[in-house]
Design a protein around this motif. Structure first.
Motif, PDB file in Angstrom:
ATOM      1  N   THR A 241       0.903  -1.247   0.128  1.00 16.07           N
ATOM      2  CA  THR A 241       0.037   0.056   0.229  1.00 16.07           C
ATOM      3  C   THR A 241       0.838   1.154   0.120  1.00 16.07           C
ATOM      4  O   THR A 241       1.906   1.279   0.770  1.00 16.07           O
ATOM      5  N   ASP A 242       0.584   2.146  -0.818  1.00 18.66           N
ATOM      6  CA  ASP A 242       1.172   3.359  -1.101  1.00 18.66           C
ATOM      7  C   ASP A 242       0.544   4.446   0.232  1.00 18.66           C
ATOM      8  O   ASP A 242      -0.365   4.927  -0.065  1.00 18.66           O
ATOM      9  N   TRP A 243       1.297   4.608   1.097  1.00 15.62           N
ATOM     10  CA  TRP A 243       1.023   5.514   2.190  1.00 15.62           C
ATOM     11  C   TRP A 243       1.716   6.819   2.197  1.00 15.62           C
ATOM     12  O   TRP A 243       1.797   7.515   3.058  1.00 15.62           O
ATOM     13  N   THR A 244       2.663   7.189   1.017  1.00 12.92           N
ATOM     14  CA  THR A 244       3.471   8.270   0.950  1.00 12.92           C
ATOM     15  C   THR A 244       2.736   9.579   0.939  1.00 12.92           C
ATOM     16  O   THR A 244       3.278  10.571   0.921  1.00 12.92           O
ATOM     17  N   THR A 245       1.384   9.332   0.542  1.00 13.88           N
ATOM     18  CA  THR A 245       0.461  10.794   0.562  1.00 13.88           C
ATOM     19  C   THR A 245      -0.098  11.038   1.922  1.00 13.88           C
ATOM     20  O   THR A 245      -0.315  10.191   2.555  1.00 13.88           O
ATOM     21  N   ALA A 246       0.188  12.153   2.034  1.00 13.05           N
ATOM     22  CA  ALA A 246      -0.269  12.926   3.425  1.00 13.05           C
ATOM     23  C   ALA A 246      -1.772  12.349   3.583  1.00 13.05           C
ATOM     24  O   ALA A 246      -2.711  12.654   2.872  1.00 13.05           O
ATOM     25  N   VAL A 247      -2.138  11.910   4.820  1.00 10.93           N
ATOM     26  CA  VAL A 247      -3.587  11.356   5.271  1.00 10.93           C
ATOM     27  C   VAL A 247      -3.947  12.241   6.673  1.00 10.93           C
ATOM     28  O   VAL A 247      -3.001  12.496   7.119  1.00 10.93           O
ATOM     29  N   THR A 248      -5.342  12.280   6.903  1.00 13.49           N
ATOM     30  CA  THR A 248      -5.347  12.916   8.290  1.00 13.49           C
ATOM     31  C   THR A 248      -6.501  11.869   8.832  1.00 13.49           C
ATOM     32  O   THR A 248      -6.890  12.173   9.884  1.00 13.49           O
ATOM     33  N   THR A 249      -6.907  10.599   8.039  1.00 10.81           N
ATOM     34  CA  THR A 249      -8.043   9.548   8.718  1.00 10.81           C
ATOM     35  C   THR A 249      -7.311   8.313   8.422  1.00 10.81           C
ATOM     36  O   THR A 249      -7.170   7.955   7.391  1.00 10.81           O
ATOM     37  N   ILE A 250      -7.307   7.426   9.462  1.00 12.68           N
ATOM     38  CA  ILE A 250      -6.754   6.341   9.682  1.00 12.68           C
ATOM     39  C   ILE A 250      -7.740   5.325  10.230  1.00 12.68           C
ATOM     40  O   ILE A 250      -8.399   5.653  10.972  1.00 12.68           O
ATOM     41  N   THR A 251      -8.192   4.125   9.402  1.00 12.38           N
ATOM     42  CA  THR A 251      -9.233   3.194   9.652  1.00 12.38           C
ATOM     43  C   THR A 251      -8.669   2.020  10.206  1.00 12.38           C
ATOM     44  O   THR A 251      -7.657   1.774   9.794  1.00 12.38           O
ATOM     45  N   VAL A 252      -9.248   1.467  11.369  1.00 13.40           N
ATOM     46  CA  VAL A 252      -8.851   0.375  12.023  1.00 13.40           C
ATOM     47  C   VAL A 252      -9.984  -0.588  12.320  1.00 13.40           C
ATOM     48  O   VAL A 252     -11.084   0.162  12.547  1.00 13.40           O
ATOM     49  N   SER A 253     -10.012  -1.525  12.266  1.00 15.55           N
ATOM     50  CA  SER A 253     -11.140  -2.754  12.524  1.00 15.55           C
ATOM     51  C   SER A 253     -11.050  -3.339  14.057  1.00 15.55           C
ATOM     52  O   SER A 253     -10.068  -3.854  14.366  1.00 15.55           O
ATOM     53  N   VAL A 254     -12.081  -2.745  14.673  1.00 11.60           N
ATOM     54  CA  VAL A 254     -12.109  -3.278  16.005  1.00 11.60           C
ATOM     55  C   VAL A 254     -13.380  -3.942  16.477  1.00 11.60           C
ATOM     56  O   VAL A 254     -14.338  -3.664  15.799  1.00 11.60           O
ATOM     57  N   ALA A 255     -13.617  -4.501  17.772  1.00 12.97           N
ATOM     58  CA  ALA A 255     -14.726  -4.634  18.468  1.00 12.97           C
ATOM     59  C   ALA A 255     -15.046  -3.384  19.082  1.00 12.97           C
ATOM     60  O   ALA A 255     -14.172  -3.119  20.136  1.00 12.97           O
ATOM     61  N   LEU A 256     -15.857  -2.590  18.768  1.00  8.44           N
ATOM     62  CA  LEU A 256     -16.046  -1.357  19.355  1.00  8.44           C
ATOM     63  C   LEU A 256     -16.296  -0.913  20.969  1.00  8.44           C
ATOM     64  O   LEU A 256     -15.452  -0.254  21.578  1.00  8.44           O
ATOM     65  N   ILE A 257     -16.919  -1.854  21.504  1.00  8.92           N
ATOM     66  CA  ILE A 257     -17.164  -1.721  22.857  1.00  8.92           C
ATOM     67  C   ILE A 257     -15.907  -1.918  23.854  1.00  8.92           C
ATOM     68  O   ILE A 257     -15.494  -1.156  24.546  1.00  8.92           O
ATOM     69  N   PRO A 258     -15.128  -2.998  23.426  1.00 10.18           N
ATOM     70  CA  PRO A 258     -13.928  -3.402  24.045  1.00 10.18           C
ATOM     71  C   PRO A 258     -12.958  -2.324  23.883  1.00 10.18           C
ATOM     72  O   PRO A 258     -11.909  -1.886  24.911  1.00 10.18           O
ATOM     73  N   PHE A 259     -13.113  -1.789  22.579  1.00 13.12           N
ATOM     74  CA  PHE A 259     -11.918  -0.646  22.270  1.00 13.12           C
ATOM     75  C   PHE A 259     -12.242   0.719  23.026  1.00 13.12           C
ATOM     76  O   PHE A 259     -11.247   1.159  23.543  1.00 13.12           O
ATOM     77  N   ILE A 260     -13.616   1.125  23.035  1.00  9.13           N
ATOM     78  CA  ILE A 260     -13.934   2.257  24.081  1.00  9.13           C
ATOM     79  C   ILE A 260     -13.625   1.866  25.536  1.00  9.13           C
ATOM     80  O   ILE A 260     -13.091   2.874  26.109  1.00  9.13           O
ATOM     81  N   GLN A 261     -13.803   0.650  25.898  1.00  5.74           N
ATOM     82  CA  GLN A 261     -13.474   0.405  27.328  1.00  5.74           C
ATOM     83  C   GLN A 261     -11.805   0.402  27.559  1.00  5.74           C
ATOM     84  O   GLN A 261     -11.552   1.025  28.522  1.00  5.74           O
ATOM     85  N   ALA A 262     -11.198   0.172  26.515  1.00  3.58           N
ATOM     86  CA  ALA A 262      -9.650   0.137  26.615  1.00  3.58           C
ATOM     87  C   ALA A 262      -9.319   1.891  26.803  1.00  3.58           C
ATOM     88  O   ALA A 262      -8.413   1.941  27.643  1.00  3.58           O
ATOM     89  N   LEU A 263      -9.775   2.358  25.825  1.00  3.06           N
ATOM     90  CA  LEU A 263      -9.545   3.824  26.045  1.00  3.06           C
ATOM     91  C   LEU A 263      -9.983   4.483  27.168  1.00  3.06           C
ATOM     92  O   LEU A 263      -9.152   5.473  28.010  1.00  3.06           O
ATOM     93  N   VAL A 264     -11.090   4.308  27.725  1.00  2.00           N
ATOM     94  CA  VAL A 264     -11.533   4.811  28.724  1.00  2.00           C
ATOM     95  C   VAL A 264     -10.674   4.446  30.018  1.00  2.00           C
ATOM     96  O   VAL A 264     -10.219   4.992  30.896  1.00  2.00           O
ATOM     97  N   GLY A 265     -10.260   3.197  30.059  1.00  2.00           N
ATOM     98  CA  GLY A 265      -9.494   2.470  31.126  1.00  2.00           C
ATOM     99  C   GLY A 265      -8.068   3.421  31.130  1.00  2.00           C
ATOM    100  O   GLY A 265      -7.413   3.624  32.055  1.00  2.00           O
ATOM    101  N   GLN A 266      -7.627   3.737  30.023  1.00  2.00           N
ATOM    102  CA  GLN A 266      -6.348   4.292  29.753  1.00  2.00           C
ATOM    103  C   GLN A 266      -6.442   5.883  30.182  1.00  2.00           C
ATOM    104  O   GLN A 266      -5.426   6.327  30.839  1.00  2.00           O
ATOM    105  N   ALA A 267      -7.796   6.531  30.089  1.00  2.00           N
ATOM    106  CA  ALA A 267      -7.897   7.885  30.324  1.00  2.00           C
ATOM    107  C   ALA A 267      -8.318   7.968  31.950  1.00  2.00           C
ATOM    108  O   ALA A 267      -8.261   9.159  32.482  1.00  2.00           O
TER     109      ALA A 267
END
Length: 362
Positions: A241-267
């Protein structure tokens, strides 16, 4: 290949054209002619010899001629015929053929794809097991997916280990998740010297394992795995994949509830910067270490839920109150995020800084 409908006036000319091409030494021409005869209702004793002739030629289902044949048969509503072409020509094993048909047929008839994904899984091949598990999760039947991931993992499959790990993590089975991720990393390390671009595979696996550590609430483990990934030399390829072009949005595939819980836990406990650092690391995570991410304005991580049409858009420099509000966020139910949008267009959750709240947009 543009195939005229049966009975069209030009059909005899087309048949003669394909027959002449099939007289040569090109396996693609043999399959093209056999597939055309099958599509146009010819008996088995006419089309099967041409398909069988391709056996031993190492013709892959990814060959351009095979793509045209499969597209014509799928467009005609004949997935069983597409499967027969793949198996008779030995362009794919039965499990691989079922998976190829599932992905092509499912793109046009998603509700009818399960039988083909199940058939691919029943072959016992890891790719089919993982694919059926993923299909079950997207269909809202995530609890059924785990045994298929576990079976692929037990067969020593790297992807099976990663999907099993993510499945465990979404269910709070932390130790099993981390152990499965570690198995996937070991398999990638073993494959590094055996496969072309094996270093890239190892990098990607380490990053995936880091994501799983994050879902398990292990920020230190995530940082360690990311650091190991970044230390692996990247091998450029034409398919990278050519990522040399500047970007402002990156997408990741997750299970959203555990992802949010992990972020909240970090915060938690006023450690919001720790959560922001985790987001920054995810955004910087690239296959190509020389890639550049735009440094102007807000960078946004799009956390796309792999089991339903919902995505969280969260800036890497999100305010403390945005993290705090995540802890109080009630996610829309799967049913409320689906119906009115075209397939593949997820509903989104955005932070409204002026109103200081998360908002759902369909």
């Amino acid at each position: 290949m543009t195939t005229p409908p049966a009975g069209e006036s030009r059909m005899p000319d087309r048949e003669e054209e394909l027959r002449r091409a099939a007289q040569g030494d090109d396996p693609g021409a043999w399959v093209t002619f056999g597939g055309w005869l099958l599509l146009n209702g010819r008996p088995a004793d006419e089309y099967r010899p041409w398909l069988r002739k391709a056996r031993g030629s190492k013709l892959s289902w990814q060959h351009v001629s095979m793509h045209f044949v499969l597209d014509d048969l799928i467009d005609a509503g004949r997935p069983d015929a597409a499967f027969e072409v793949l198996v008779l020509s030995e362009a794919a094993s039965e499990g691989e053929a079922a998976l190829v048909v599932a992905e092509r047929w499912g793109g046009r008839h998603p509700r009818e794809a399960e039988a083909w994904y199940r058939r691919a899984a029943e072959s016992g091949e890891p790719a089919g097991l993982v694919a059926y598990g993923r299909w079950l999760e997207k269909a809202g039947r995530g609890d059924e997916a785990g045994p298929f991931y576990e079976e692929a993992d037990a067969l020593g499959d790297r992807a099976g280990g990663l999907f099993a790990a993510r499945w465990y993590a979404t269910r709070g089975r932390r130790e099993q998740a981390l152990e499965a991720a570690a198995r996937a990393v070991r398999r990638a390390e073993e494959a590094e010297t055996e496969k072309t671009f094996g270093q890239n595979l190892l990098r990607q696996t380490l990053f995936e394992a880091g994501d799983i550590a994050f879902l398990c609430g292990d920020a230190d483990g995530m940082a360690e795995l990311y650091a190991r990934a970044e230390a692996v030399p990247y091998q450029w390829s034409m398919q990278s994949t050519d990522w040399t072009t500047a970007v402002t949005t990156i997408t990741v595939s997750v299970a959203l509830i555990p992802f949010i819980q992990a972020l909240v836990g970090q915060a938690a406990q006023d450690a919001h910067e720790v959560a922001r650092n985790a987001l920054r690391r995810m955004v910087r995570r690239r296959e190509d270490p020389d890639a550049r991410v735009a440094d102007h304005g807000q960078l946004v991580l799009v956390a796309q839920d792999f089991s339903r049409d919902l995505a969280l858009h969260i800036p890497t420099e999100a305010a403390d109150e945005a993290f705090d509000a995540l802890a109080r966020l009630d996610l829309p139910s799967p049913a409320s995020t689906a119906p009115s949008r075209p397939e593949g267009q997820p509903g989104t959750l955005h932070w409204n800084a002026s109103l200081r709240r998360w908002e759902f947009r369909s």
